[in-house]
Design a protein around this motif. Sequence first.
Motif, PDB file in Angstrom:
ATOM      1  N   ARG A   1      28.481  53.776  28.477  1.00 51.49           N
ATOM      2  CA  ARG A   1      27.876  53.223  29.692  1.00 51.49           C
ATOM      3  C   ARG A   1      27.822  51.696  29.629  1.00 51.49           C
ATOM      4  O   ARG A   1      28.101  51.014  30.614  1.00 51.49           O
ATOM      5  N   ASP A   2      27.486  51.139  28.474  1.00 47.04           N
ATOM      6  CA  ASP A   2      27.455  49.683  28.326  1.00 47.04           C
ATOM      7  C   ASP A   2      28.847  49.078  28.515  1.00 47.04           C
ATOM      8  O   ASP A   2      29.003  48.025  29.138  1.00 47.04           O
ATOM      9  N   GLU A   3      29.862  49.755  27.989  1.00 46.33           N
ATOM     10  CA  GLU A   3      31.230  49.284  28.155  1.00 46.33           C
ATOM     11  C   GLU A   3      31.654  49.338  29.622  1.00 46.33           C
ATOM     12  O   GLU A   3      32.301  48.416  30.127  1.00 46.33           O
ATOM     13  N   GLU A   4      31.272  50.395  30.312  1.00 45.79           N
ATOM     14  CA  GLU A   4      31.583  50.507  31.736  1.00 45.79           C
ATOM     15  C   GLU A   4      30.842  49.433  32.542  1.00 45.79           C
ATOM     16  O   GLU A   4      31.412  48.858  33.478  1.00 45.79           O
ATOM     17  N   ASP A   5      29.595  49.142  32.179  1.00 42.67           N
ATOM     18  CA  ASP A   5      28.841  48.085  32.860  1.00 42.67           C
ATOM     19  C   ASP A   5      29.507  46.724  32.686  1.00 42.67           C
ATOM     20  O   ASP A   5      29.605  45.946  33.633  1.00 42.67           O
ATOM     21  N   PHE A   6      29.980  46.432  31.487  1.00 39.85           N
ATOM     22  CA  PHE A   6      30.656  45.172  31.231  1.00 39.85           C
ATOM     23  C   PHE A   6      31.957  45.086  32.018  1.00 39.85           C
ATOM     24  O   PHE A   6      32.299  44.048  32.582  1.00 39.85           O
ATOM     25  N   PHE A   7      32.684  46.190  32.095  1.00 35.32           N
ATOM     26  CA  PHE A   7      33.933  46.213  32.849  1.00 35.32           C
ATOM     27  C   PHE A   7      33.668  46.001  34.341  1.00 35.32           C
ATOM     28  O   PHE A   7      34.407  45.264  35.015  1.00 35.32           O
ATOM     29  N   MET A   8      32.603  46.620  34.860  1.00 34.60           N
ATOM     30  CA  MET A   8      32.254  46.425  36.269  1.00 34.60           C
ATOM     31  C   MET A   8      31.864  44.968  36.519  1.00 34.60           C
ATOM     32  O   MET A   8      32.202  44.403  37.559  1.00 34.60           O
ATOM     33  N   LEU A   9      31.163  44.346  35.589  1.00 35.80           N
ATOM     34  CA  LEU A   9      30.811  42.936  35.721  1.00 35.80           C
ATOM     35  C   LEU A   9      32.061  42.076  35.746  1.00 35.80           C
ATOM     36  O   LEU A   9      32.174  41.163  36.575  1.00 35.80           O
ATOM     37  N   LEU A  10      33.017  42.361  34.874  1.00 33.27           N
ATOM     38  CA  LEU A  10      34.269  41.604  34.890  1.00 33.27           C
ATOM     39  C   LEU A  10      35.027  41.797  36.199  1.00 33.27           C
ATOM     40  O   LEU A  10      35.619  40.863  36.736  1.00 33.27           O
ATOM     41  N   MET A  11      34.995  43.008  36.709  1.00 31.77           N
ATOM     42  CA  MET A  11      35.749  43.307  37.906  1.00 31.77           C
ATOM     43  C   MET A  11      35.157  42.627  39.141  1.00 31.77           C
ATOM     44  O   MET A  11      35.876  42.121  39.988  1.00 31.77           O
ATOM     45  N   PHE A  12      33.831  42.610  39.258  1.00 31.15           N
ATOM     46  CA  PHE A  12      33.182  42.055  40.433  1.00 31.15           C
ATOM     47  C   PHE A  12      32.579  40.675  40.176  1.00 31.15           C
ATOM     48  O   PHE A  12      31.805  40.176  40.989  1.00 31.15           O
ATOM     49  N   ALA A  13      32.923  40.025  39.073  1.00 37.99           N
ATOM     50  CA  ALA A  13      32.340  38.731  38.727  1.00 37.99           C
ATOM     51  C   ALA A  13      32.703  37.666  39.740  1.00 37.99           C
ATOM     52  O   ALA A  13      31.857  36.861  40.141  1.00 37.99           O
ATOM     53  N   GLU A  14      33.940  37.617  40.157  1.00 33.75           N
ATOM     54  CA  GLU A  14      34.376  36.599  41.116  1.00 33.75           C
ATOM     55  C   GLU A  14      33.645  36.760  42.446  1.00 33.75           C
ATOM     56  O   GLU A  14      33.274  35.788  43.090  1.00 33.75           O
ATOM     57  N   SER A  15      33.377  38.001  42.832  1.00 33.35           N
ATOM     58  CA  SER A  15      32.643  38.251  44.081  1.00 33.35           C
ATOM     59  C   SER A  15      31.172  37.877  43.945  1.00 33.35           C
ATOM     60  O   SER A  15      30.516  37.576  44.940  1.00 33.35           O
ATOM     61  N   LEU A  16      30.645  37.921  42.723  1.00 26.72           N
ATOM     62  CA  LEU A  16      29.253  37.560  42.484  1.00 26.72           C
ATOM     63  C   LEU A  16      29.065  36.057  42.254  1.00 26.72           C
ATOM     64  O   LEU A  16      27.946  35.594  42.071  1.00 26.72           O
ATOM     65  N   GLY A  17      30.162  35.297  42.217  1.00 26.71           N
ATOM     66  CA  GLY A  17      30.070  33.852  42.045  1.00 26.71           C
ATOM     67  C   GLY A  17      30.239  33.399  40.621  1.00 26.71           C
ATOM     68  O   GLY A  17      29.964  32.245  40.304  1.00 26.71           O
ATOM     69  N   ILE A  18      30.687  34.261  39.749  1.00 22.49           N
ATOM     70  CA  ILE A  18      30.917  33.910  38.343  1.00 22.49           C
ATOM     71  C   ILE A  18      32.414  33.714  38.153  1.00 22.49           C
ATOM     72  O   ILE A  18      33.216  34.555  38.561  1.00 22.49           O
ATOM     73  N   ASP A  19      32.812  32.600  37.538  1.00 19.97           N
ATOM     74  CA  ASP A  19      34.233  32.366  37.303  1.00 19.97           C
ATOM     75  C   ASP A  19      34.788  33.418  36.359  1.00 19.97           C
ATOM     76  O   ASP A  19      34.195  33.718  35.321  1.00 19.97           O
ATOM     77  N   ASN A  20      35.926  33.957  36.739  1.00 20.42           N
ATOM     78  CA  ASN A  20      36.542  35.015  35.946  1.00 20.42           C
ATOM     79  C   ASN A  20      38.033  34.725  35.851  1.00 20.42           C
ATOM     80  O   ASN A  20      38.734  34.755  36.866  1.00 20.42           O
TER      81      ASN A  20
END
Length: 103
Positions: free
Chosen positions: A47-66
């Motif tokens: 679950r933690d790995e999936e959460d990190f992957f989701m953060l990477l995937m939607f980071a640009e939409s959240l305003g985080i440079d990716n």
Amino acid sequence: MENENTSNDIENVQPLEDTQPWWQRFKSGLNEFYHAPYRQTMARAARDEEDFFMLLMFAESLGIDNPASFYTLELQPLFLENFHEWHTRMGMDRCPFDHVGCC
């Protein structure tokens, strides 16, 4: 009349354990004994790995440079189904996007 047929069917059913040899049942019991303490830990790590992957995937939409946003942009529609569960688990009560209506 239906009750008679169902009672006959129930009597003819054999338990699954009787069809397996004793050593396969013993092996599956040992396997369960070994894996049971680690099942929750492995589920939490996944679950933690999936959460990190989701953060990477939607980071640009959240305003985080990716730097990998070019590659993850194609995957966003596939993981949009799981986005509501993810953002509520991360502590966001409402969806942070205006163009996505998941809440």
